[in-house]
Write a protein that holds these residues in place. Sequence first.
Motif, PDB file in Angstrom:
ATOM      1  N   ALA A  27      39.482  42.421  49.326  1.00 17.92           N
ATOM      2  CA  ALA A  27      38.948  41.383  50.461  1.00 17.92           C
ATOM      3  C   ALA A  27      37.672  41.818  51.316  1.00 17.92           C
ATOM      4  CB  ALA A  27      40.339  41.396  51.356  1.00 17.92           C
ATOM      5  N   VAL A  28      37.570  43.300  51.015  1.00 20.58           N
ATOM      6  CA  VAL A  28      36.315  43.813  52.142  1.00 20.58           C
ATOM      7  C   VAL A  28      35.458  44.019  51.064  1.00 20.58           C
ATOM      8  CG1 VAL A  28      38.112  44.460  53.930  1.00 20.58           C
ATOM      9  CG2 VAL A  28      37.269  46.107  52.062  1.00 20.58           C
ATOM     10  N   ARG A  29      35.348  44.468  49.807  1.00 18.95           N
ATOM     11  CA  ARG A  29      34.196  44.755  49.245  1.00 18.95           C
ATOM     12  C   ARG A  29      33.130  43.641  49.025  1.00 18.95           C
ATOM     13  NH1 ARG A  29      35.382  44.673  42.554  1.00 18.95           N
ATOM     14  NH2 ARG A  29      35.756  42.405  42.515  1.00 18.95           N
ATOM     15  N   PRO A  30      31.593  44.107  48.988  1.00 21.37           N
ATOM     16  CA  PRO A  30      30.542  42.983  48.957  1.00 21.37           C
ATOM     17  C   PRO A  30      30.890  42.010  47.711  1.00 21.37           C
ATOM     18  CG  PRO A  30      29.901  45.399  48.662  1.00 21.37           C
ATOM     19  CD  PRO A  30      31.219  45.359  49.057  1.00 21.37           C
ATOM     20  N   ASP A  31      30.389  40.889  47.842  1.00 24.99           N
ATOM     21  CA  ASP A  31      30.217  40.056  46.835  1.00 24.99           C
ATOM     22  C   ASP A  31      28.902  40.634  45.738  1.00 24.99           C
ATOM     23  OD1 ASP A  31      32.277  38.441  47.522  1.00 24.99           O
ATOM     24  OD2 ASP A  31      31.091  37.044  48.377  1.00 24.99           O
ATOM     25  N   PRO A  32      29.004  40.413  44.397  1.00 26.87           N
ATOM     26  CA  PRO A  32      27.889  40.445  43.606  1.00 26.87           C
ATOM     27  C   PRO A  32      26.600  40.026  44.050  1.00 26.87           C
ATOM     28  CG  PRO A  32      29.875  40.195  42.248  1.00 26.87           C
ATOM     29  CD  PRO A  32      30.339  39.882  43.607  1.00 26.87           C
ATOM     30  N   VAL A  33      25.468  40.609  43.866  1.00 27.43           N
ATOM     31  CA  VAL A  33      24.258  40.121  44.430  1.00 27.43           C
ATOM     32  C   VAL A  33      23.709  39.312  43.295  1.00 27.43           C
ATOM     33  CG1 VAL A  33      21.758  40.471  45.137  1.00 27.43           C
ATOM     34  CG2 VAL A  33      23.834  41.887  46.071  1.00 27.43           C
ATOM     35  N   ASN A 354      25.885  47.097  32.942  1.00 20.50           N
ATOM     36  CA  ASN A 354      27.072  46.685  33.034  1.00 20.50           C
ATOM     37  C   ASN A 354      27.393  46.002  34.584  1.00 20.50           C
ATOM     38  OD1 ASN A 354      27.928  47.402  30.377  1.00 20.50           O
ATOM     39  ND2 ASN A 354      28.372  49.399  31.006  1.00 20.50           N
ATOM     40  N   ASP A 355      26.576  45.244  34.989  1.00 22.79           N
ATOM     41  CA  ASP A 355      26.485  44.295  36.323  1.00 22.79           C
ATOM     42  C   ASP A 355      26.601  45.123  37.326  1.00 22.79           C
ATOM     43  OD1 ASP A 355      26.916  41.938  34.796  1.00 22.79           O
ATOM     44  OD2 ASP A 355      29.017  41.945  34.894  1.00 22.79           O
ATOM     45  N   VAL A 356      25.812  46.560  37.219  1.00 19.65           N
ATOM     46  CA  VAL A 356      25.566  47.291  38.278  1.00 19.65           C
ATOM     47  C   VAL A 356      24.170  47.656  38.236  1.00 19.65           C
ATOM     48  CG1 VAL A 356      25.996  49.601  39.141  1.00 19.65           C
ATOM     49  CG2 VAL A 356      27.798  48.228  38.246  1.00 19.65           C
ATOM     50  N   ALA A 357      23.435  47.708  39.407  1.00 25.93           N
ATOM     51  CA  ALA A 357      22.039  48.010  39.548  1.00 25.93           C
ATOM     52  C   ALA A 357      21.655  49.585  39.509  1.00 25.93           C
ATOM     53  CB  ALA A 357      21.521  47.572  40.814  1.00 25.93           C
ATOM     54  N   ARG A 358      20.848  50.142  38.609  1.00 27.64           N
ATOM     55  CA  ARG A 358      20.738  51.672  38.680  1.00 27.64           C
ATOM     56  C   ARG A 358      19.098  51.793  38.942  1.00 27.64           C
ATOM     57  NH1 ARG A 358      25.549  53.490  39.320  1.00 27.64           N
ATOM     58  NH2 ARG A 358      27.112  52.930  37.726  1.00 27.64           N
ATOM     59  N   LEU A 359      18.867  52.562  39.752  1.00 26.65           N
ATOM     60  CA  LEU A 359      17.470  52.906  40.277  1.00 26.65           C
ATOM     61  C   LEU A 359      17.024  53.896  39.397  1.00 26.65           C
ATOM     62  CD1 LEU A 359      15.995  53.260  43.776  1.00 26.65           C
ATOM     63  CD2 LEU A 359      15.338  54.924  41.974  1.00 26.65           C
ATOM     64  N   VAL A 384      15.720  44.503  33.547  1.00 27.09           N
ATOM     65  CA  VAL A 384      15.374  44.898  34.795  1.00 27.09           C
ATOM     66  C   VAL A 384      15.573  43.648  35.780  1.00 27.09           C
ATOM     67  CG1 VAL A 384      13.711  46.668  34.040  1.00 27.09           C
ATOM     68  CG2 VAL A 384      13.140  44.555  34.257  1.00 27.09           C
ATOM     69  N   ILE A 385      15.560  44.033  37.259  1.00 24.28           N
ATOM     70  CA  ILE A 385      15.697  42.995  38.110  1.00 24.28           C
ATOM     71  C   ILE A 385      14.394  42.879  38.565  1.00 24.28           C
ATOM     72  CG2 ILE A 385      16.861  42.463  40.288  1.00 24.28           C
ATOM     73  CD1 ILE A 385      19.043  44.674  39.596  1.00 24.28           C
ATOM     74  N   ASP A 394      20.951  51.221  44.580  1.00 20.84           N
ATOM     75  CA  ASP A 394      21.524  51.803  43.322  1.00 20.84           C
ATOM     76  C   ASP A 394      22.903  51.794  43.503  1.00 20.84           C
ATOM     77  OD1 ASP A 394      21.621  53.466  41.228  1.00 20.84           O
ATOM     78  OD2 ASP A 394      21.382  55.445  42.086  1.00 20.84           O
ATOM     79  N   GLY A 395      23.505  51.480  42.369  1.00 19.28           N
ATOM     80  CA  GLY A 395      24.956  51.083  42.273  1.00 19.28           C
ATOM     81  C   GLY A 395      25.667  49.960  42.923  1.00 19.28           C
ATOM     82  N   ALA A 396      24.619  48.819  43.468  1.00 22.25           N
ATOM     83  CA  ALA A 396      25.066  47.643  43.799  1.00 22.25           C
ATOM     84  C   ALA A 396      25.493  46.732  42.657  1.00 22.25           C
ATOM     85  CB  ALA A 396      23.870  47.146  44.441  1.00 22.25           C
ATOM     86  N   ARG A 397      26.548  46.004  43.106  1.00 22.69           N
ATOM     87  CA  ARG A 397      27.037  44.972  42.049  1.00 22.69           C
ATOM     88  C   ARG A 397      25.994  43.791  41.966  1.00 22.69           C
ATOM     89  NH1 ARG A 397      31.386  42.787  43.643  1.00 22.69           N
ATOM     90  NH2 ARG A 397      32.227  42.199  41.847  1.00 22.69           N
TER      91      ARG A 397
END
Length: 401
Positions: A27-33, A354-359, A384-385, A394-397
């Motif tokens: 419920a509290v985790r952020p939605d994927p960007v 894997n749907d995670v942003a890595r810097l 790349v984004i 870094d680590g954002a969904r």
Amino acid sequence: MTTKTSVGKWGFWAFVAVLAGAVLYLAVRPDPVWVDLATVSRGALEVSIDEEGKTRVKDRYLISSPVAGYLHRVPNEVGDRVSPGQLLTEVDPMPASVLDARSRAEAEARVAVARSALNSTRQKVAAAQAEADLARKELARLRSLSADRFVSEDRLEQAVSAADRANAILRSARFDEEVMTHELKAARTRLEVSAARSSGNGNVERVSVRSPVEGAVLGVVRKSEGVIQAGEPILEVGDPSALEVEVDVLSFDAVNLSPGIPVRLTGWGGQVLEGRVRRVEPVGFEDISALGVEEQRVKVVADIVSPTGEWSTLGDGYRVDASFILWSGEDVLIVPTSAIFDHNGGQAVFVADNDVARLVPVTTGRSNGLHTVITEGVAAGGMVIRHPDSEIFDGARIRER
């Protein structure tokens, strides 16, 4: 039985607690960007400066009138071929002016004055002739008497001197007669020869205007006949097969250009042509862009090095698109420039894992504005984004659009 019931209760409440914690986390985790992804790939990259230019004949000759006079009509049209020494037109002497009533009366009076002066001179010639004849006869008589010594030597010398003086006066009078004759002729010419009475006959000194080179007519400045002044332009000729390209480049870009840089010419209606920079002018000028912005520009001149047969239909003043090739690579690792951002004094990208942003820090090379060369940090095939914003870390969904 009581122990089993107690263990069951604890297990039930533990399961409920874990389930509640999972629900609370979800419920509290952020939605994927939502993001746009691009693939890191290997390929060719070219760094260039693109501007619009136009062709022009290398050697242009502006032919002007060598003298003031009356120009004949120029028969040549733009595009007509010319050869060295070919007659282009002719210049006649300036036509005589028209005499108005007062000028004509003055000219008639000058004729009358000149005629009277000539008659007066002729009378002087007749008088001088009579004096000369008398002196000659007197000298002959005295010489016949001197043979018998009836005349002194002094008297004979005086007779010789008198005869010489009389002959000199006669010659002078005849010269005056010639002068008066010419003056009468000039006065009559002034009266008789004018634009209103000219018959157009007789030999006229004409100055020929000829082509200095092999080529074609590029422009006709003066087509019709009429009075022309010395140095006034008539037409322009040149060799249309010897073309060059003139491009106005922003001074900011011109500092990166130098003679010898390759140029690709397109947008003229034919195949791609190759060129080479010949000269970057050292003087800039101010120009107004289509948006009304003042710009400092520099003229860059390039030669066309492609075979003449490939651009034989090009002419003087044709539009072309010129791309100055500053750098090119055939097999380099490239990513969209929009994926790169500054980070800790260097540059970095966000890689999708894997749907995670890595810097990932990267080392960049050449860029053409749209794509940039990567020399270190990522490998081909990675994602790349593009256009990362403040929501990505870094680590954002993430989730691809």
